[in-house]
Design a protein around this motif. Structure first.
Motif, PDB file in Angstrom:
ATOM      1  N   TYR A   1       0.906  -1.491   0.216  1.00  0.00           N
ATOM      2  CA  TYR A   1      -0.205  -0.131   0.173  1.00  0.00           C
ATOM      3  C   TYR A   1       0.895   1.325   0.182  1.00  0.00           C
ATOM      4  N   ALA A   2       2.059   1.243   1.007  1.00  0.00           N
ATOM      5  CA  ALA A   2       2.408   2.460   0.666  1.00  0.00           C
ATOM      6  C   ALA A   2       3.692   2.952  -0.190  1.00  0.00           C
TER       7      ALA A   2
ATOM      8  N   ASP B   1      -7.909  -0.080  -5.002  1.00  0.00           N
ATOM      9  CA  ASP B   1      -7.218   0.409  -3.623  1.00  0.00           C
ATOM     10  C   ASP B   1      -8.035  -0.586  -2.482  1.00  0.00           C
ATOM     11  N   ASP B   2      -6.862  -0.877  -1.967  1.00  0.00           N
ATOM     12  CA  ASP B   2      -7.633  -1.913  -0.203  1.00  0.00           C
ATOM     13  C   ASP B   2      -8.060  -0.887   1.315  1.00  0.00           C
ATOM     14  N   LYS B   3      -9.495  -0.890   0.820  1.00  0.00           N
ATOM     15  CA  LYS B   3      -9.705  -0.150   2.139  1.00  0.00           C
ATOM     16  C   LYS B   3      -8.385  -0.834   4.139  1.00  0.00           C
ATOM     17  N   GLN B   4      -8.367  -1.736   3.479  1.00  0.00           N
ATOM     18  CA  GLN B   4      -7.915  -2.426   4.805  1.00  0.00           C
ATOM     19  C   GLN B   4      -5.678  -1.834   4.891  1.00  0.00           C
ATOM     20  N   ARG B   5      -5.934  -1.099   3.825  1.00  0.00           N
ATOM     21  CA  ARG B   5      -4.340  -0.730   3.486  1.00  0.00           C
ATOM     22  C   ARG B   5      -2.658  -1.673   3.627  1.00  0.00           C
ATOM     23  N   ARG B   6      -3.877  -2.887   2.537  1.00  0.00           N
ATOM     24  CA  ARG B   6      -2.656  -3.986   2.117  1.00  0.00           C
ATOM     25  C   ARG B   6      -2.049  -3.550   1.357  1.00  0.00           C
TER      26      ARG B   6
ATOM     27  N   ARG C   1      -1.889  -1.515  -3.145  1.00  0.00           N
ATOM     28  CA  ARG C   1      -2.450  -1.158  -3.869  1.00  0.00           C
ATOM     29  C   ARG C   1      -2.543  -2.091  -5.542  1.00  0.00           C
TER      30      ARG C   1
ATOM     31  N   PRO D   1      -1.118  -3.604   7.330  1.00  0.00           N
ATOM     32  CA  PRO D   1      -1.550  -2.815   6.573  1.00  0.00           C
ATOM     33  C   PRO D   1      -0.649  -1.153   7.266  1.00  0.00           C
ATOM     34  N   ALA D   2      -1.009  -0.452   5.679  1.00  0.00           N
ATOM     35  CA  ALA D   2       0.462   0.530   5.629  1.00  0.00           C
ATOM     36  C   ALA D   2      -0.210   1.625   6.740  1.00  0.00           C
TER      37      ALA D   2
END
Length: 146
Positions: free
Chosen positions: A47-48, A87-92, A94, A145-146
């Motif tokens: 994600y980041a 995009d992943d709402k769990q921020r893992r 992209r 997750p980020a």
């Protein structure tokens, strides 16, 4: 200095300097519905590792119409409608689909396996020498997750 991978549209730039976390040819029905392609080159980035220069110009919609509350969202440009990323709402992760999201597909590493293939798809099993799985590769682990 320019990023290694740059895509998007004239209104929103999406970029990454890191290599994809996972890089596969996807055969899932959701990708087929969204992209209109029989199979789709999907590059998962942490994600980041992906940056967006004007995230306020993105329109978000569920990636899977049959699971609208699921973790993935398709992001498109609010001005021109170009697809930008998943995009992943769990921020893992992209996800980039290079040939549809403004990236130079030839600049990406070659896919390493086929994911989500099953015999009910109505076409022959891929025989290009790459492993073929009925899901993500067996050793795939979702990033933190980020």
């Amino acid at each position: 200095m320019a990023a290694k991978y740059v895509g998007g549209c004239e209104h929103v730039k999406v970029s990454a300097d890191a290599e994809p976390y996972d890089n596969h040819e996807c055969h899932c029905n959701v990708c087929k519905d969204v992209t209109g392609q029989q199979s789709t080159h999907c590059a998962f980035f942490r994600y980041a590792d992906v940056t967006v220069d004007h995230s306020d110009r993105m329109k978000r919609m569920p990636y899977n119409k049959d699971n609208p509350d699921g973790p993935l969202e398709l992001c498109v440009c609010a001005e021109c409608g170009s697809p930008l990323m998943v995009d992943d709402k769990q921020r893992r992760i992209r996800v980039e689909v290079p040939n549809l999201m403004g990236f130079d597909d030839a600049n990406f590493p070659k896919v390493t396996y086929h994911a989500f293939w099953d015999e009910t798809k109505g076409y022959p099993k891929p025989d290009d020498g790459l492993p073929v799985y009925d899901g993500l590769k067996p050793d795939f682990v979702w990033p933190e997750p980020a």
